[in-house]
Design a protein around this motif. Structure first.
Motif, mmCIF file in Angstrom:
data_model
loop_
_atom_site.group_PDB
_atom_site.id
_atom_site.type_symbol
_atom_site.label_atom_id
_atom_site.label_comp_id
_atom_site.label_asym_id
_atom_site.label_seq_id
_atom_site.Cartn_x
_atom_site.Cartn_y
_atom_site.Cartn_z
ATOM 1 N N THR A 1 0.633 -1.621 -0.230
ATOM 2 C CA THR A 1 -0.216 -0.132 0.177
ATOM 3 C C THR A 1 0.746 1.199 0.225
ATOM 4 O O THR A 1 1.764 0.771 0.361
ATOM 5 C CB THR A 1 -1.038 -0.010 0.868
ATOM 6 N N ARG A 2 -0.016 2.563 0.191
ATOM 7 C CA ARG A 2 1.192 3.455 -0.323
ATOM 8 C C ARG A 2 1.275 4.052 1.045
ATOM 9 O O ARG A 2 2.946 4.440 1.502
ATOM 10 C CB ARG A 2 -0.023 4.750 -1.061
ATOM 11 N N GLU A 3 0.648 3.771 1.792
ATOM 12 C CA GLU A 3 1.283 4.133 3.680
ATOM 13 C C GLU A 3 2.546 3.081 4.582
ATOM 14 O O GLU A 3 3.397 3.833 4.330
ATOM 15 C CB GLU A 3 -0.057 3.454 4.233
ATOM 16 N N GLN A 4 3.011 1.434 2.998
ATOM 17 C CA GLN A 4 3.473 0.680 3.868
ATOM 18 C C GLN A 4 4.679 1.629 2.917
ATOM 19 O O GLN A 4 5.968 1.418 3.505
ATOM 20 C CB GLN A 4 3.535 -0.479 3.249
ATOM 21 N N LEU A 5 4.201 2.036 2.144
ATOM 22 C CA LEU A 5 6.000 2.260 0.858
ATOM 23 C C LEU A 5 5.968 3.929 1.557
ATOM 24 O O LEU A 5 7.305 3.626 1.673
ATOM 25 C CB LEU A 5 5.595 2.504 -0.464
ATOM 26 N N ASP A 6 5.470 4.366 2.108
ATOM 27 C CA ASP A 6 5.529 5.284 2.979
ATOM 28 C C ASP A 6 6.585 5.537 4.142
ATOM 29 O O ASP A 6 7.575 6.081 4.529
ATOM 30 C CB ASP A 6 4.658 6.181 3.306
ATOM 31 N N ASP A 7 5.681 5.171 4.999
ATOM 32 C CA ASP A 7 6.933 3.995 5.793
ATOM 33 C C ASP A 7 8.391 3.454 5.882
ATOM 34 O O ASP A 7 9.086 3.667 7.176
ATOM 35 C CB ASP A 7 5.933 3.461 6.857
ATOM 36 N N SER A 8 7.743 2.925 4.895
ATOM 37 C CA SER A 8 9.617 2.345 4.690
ATOM 38 C C SER A 8 10.803 3.357 3.900
ATOM 39 O O SER A 8 11.685 3.238 3.548
ATOM 40 C CB SER A 8 9.384 1.400 3.372
ATOM 41 N N GLY A 9 9.948 4.142 3.927
ATOM 42 C CA GLY A 9 11.199 6.117 3.366
ATOM 43 C C GLY A 9 10.444 6.160 1.648
ATOM 44 O O GLY A 9 12.120 6.858 1.935
ATOM 45 N N LEU A 10 10.246 4.980 1.470
ATOM 46 C CA LEU A 10 10.269 5.093 -0.507
ATOM 47 C C LEU A 10 9.349 6.492 -0.343
ATOM 48 O O LEU A 10 8.741 6.748 0.174
ATOM 49 C CB LEU A 10 9.848 3.549 -1.207
ATOM 50 N N VAL A 11 10.073 6.872 -2.036
ATOM 51 C CA VAL A 11 9.615 7.824 -2.184
ATOM 52 C C VAL A 11 8.620 7.654 -3.964
ATOM 53 O O VAL A 11 8.564 6.769 -4.824
ATOM 54 C CB VAL A 11 9.853 9.642 -3.040
ATOM 55 N N THR A 12 6.744 7.141 -3.663
ATOM 56 C CA THR A 12 5.719 7.073 -4.630
ATOM 57 C C THR A 12 6.114 8.487 -5.275
ATOM 58 O O THR A 12 5.602 9.248 -6.189
ATOM 59 C CB THR A 12 4.468 7.467 -3.927
ATOM 60 N N LEU A 13 6.164 7.664 -7.378
ATOM 61 C CA LEU A 13 6.647 8.845 -8.370
ATOM 62 C C LEU A 13 5.286 8.943 -8.563
ATOM 63 O O LEU A 13 4.524 9.857 -9.953
ATOM 64 C CB LEU A 13 7.958 8.556 -9.188
ATOM 65 N N VAL A 14 4.495 7.311 -9.045
ATOM 66 C CA VAL A 14 3.445 7.118 -9.815
ATOM 67 C C VAL A 14 2.501 6.334 -9.457
ATOM 68 O O VAL A 14 3.303 5.463 -8.674
ATOM 69 C CB VAL A 14 4.334 6.617 -11.489
ATOM 70 N N GLU A 15 1.198 6.530 -9.206
ATOM 71 C CA GLU A 15 0.379 6.354 -8.924
ATOM 72 C C GLU A 15 -1.521 6.214 -9.266
ATOM 73 O O GLU A 15 -1.410 7.430 -10.646
ATOM 74 C CB GLU A 15 0.068 6.309 -6.609
ATOM 75 N N SER A 16 -1.861 5.214 -9.141
ATOM 76 C CA SER A 16 -3.360 5.916 -9.576
ATOM 77 C C SER A 16 -4.273 5.395 -8.212
ATOM 78 O O SER A 16 -4.054 4.723 -7.419
ATOM 79 C CB SER A 16 -3.921 5.101 -10.720
ATOM 80 N N ALA A 17 -5.323 5.915 -8.484
ATOM 81 C CA ALA A 17 -6.846 5.830 -7.941
ATOM 82 C C ALA A 17 -6.813 4.431 -7.839
ATOM 83 O O ALA A 17 -7.557 3.267 -6.636
ATOM 84 C CB ALA A 17 -8.040 6.707 -7.529
ATOM 85 N N GLU A 18 -6.834 3.549 -8.629
ATOM 86 C CA GLU A 18 -7.529 2.453 -9.374
ATOM 87 C C GLU A 18 -6.627 1.586 -8.863
ATOM 88 O O GLU A 18 -7.204 0.396 -8.052
ATOM 89 C CB GLU A 18 -7.769 1.893 -10.953
ATOM 90 N N VAL A 19 -5.064 1.077 -8.745
ATOM 91 C CA VAL A 19 -4.064 0.434 -8.514
ATOM 92 C C VAL A 19 -3.084 0.921 -7.886
ATOM 93 O O VAL A 19 -2.479 -0.147 -7.075
ATOM 94 C CB VAL A 19 -3.218 -0.179 -9.864
ATOM 95 N N GLY A 20 -3.173 2.029 -7.492
ATOM 96 C CA GLY A 20 -2.339 2.669 -6.540
ATOM 97 C C GLY A 20 -1.232 2.959 -6.323
ATOM 98 O O GLY A 20 -0.812 3.059 -7.949
#
Length: 156
Positions: A1-20
């Motif tokens: 999930t986005r939250e798990q990635l954020d908690d790991s210190g990773l940076v999300t560059l591309v995401e969508s409402a449908e698939v995250g």
């Protein structure tokens, strides 16, 4: 999930409402690149995976007939695949078990369009270009002179 990635210190560059999240990088934006999905896939890779799952169903290795891959098969291909599914069920209703040899792979393949290849190549080529620009030419030297190891992209 986005939250798990954020908690790991990773940076999300591309995401969508449908698939995250789809494209995620390490905090330096460079050393680690993660894709949720398979941008490296050839045009027929998902078709082959779908066929594999149909064959698993036909051989009793899975209980349900596999659903179609979303956003991959165009309408004409979906029609062919639904017709094949109906054919399988009709054969089963008459006490026959198809072996999958008549799966319409070639016909479906002619209908597919690889809409992601150019984007995938551009992302990889851009990343490779950054590697070339900031990585040291000698194996023992990780970065070019003047590149900050803690911020190799210099805040880009």
């Amino acid at each position: 999930t986005r939250e798990q990635l954020d908690d790991s210190g990773l940076v999300t560059l591309v995401e969508s409402a449908e698939v995250g999240p789809h494209l995620v990088v390490s905090p330096d934006g460079f050393r680690q690149v993660f894709f949720q999905g398979h941008p490296e896939y050839d045009i027929d890779s998902l078709l082959k995976e779908y066929k594999r799952e149909v064959l698993r169903y036909l051989h009793g290795e899975r209980a349900d007939y596999p659903p179609l891959v979303q956003h991959y098969f165009p309408e004409a291909a979906q029609t062919l695949l639904y017709e094949y599914k109906n054919h399988v069920f009709q054969q089963q209703d008459h006490g026959r078990q198809p072996d999958g040899s008549d799966f319409p792979e070639a016909a479906v393949l002619r209908l597919l369009d690889n809409t992601w290849a150019d984007t995938a190549k551009a992302i990889f080529n851009n990343w490779l270009g950054l590697m070339y620009q900031i990585t040291g030419h000698e194996r023992a030297v990780p970065f070019m002179p003047g590149v900050d190891p803690d911020d190799p992209l210099n805040g880009l």
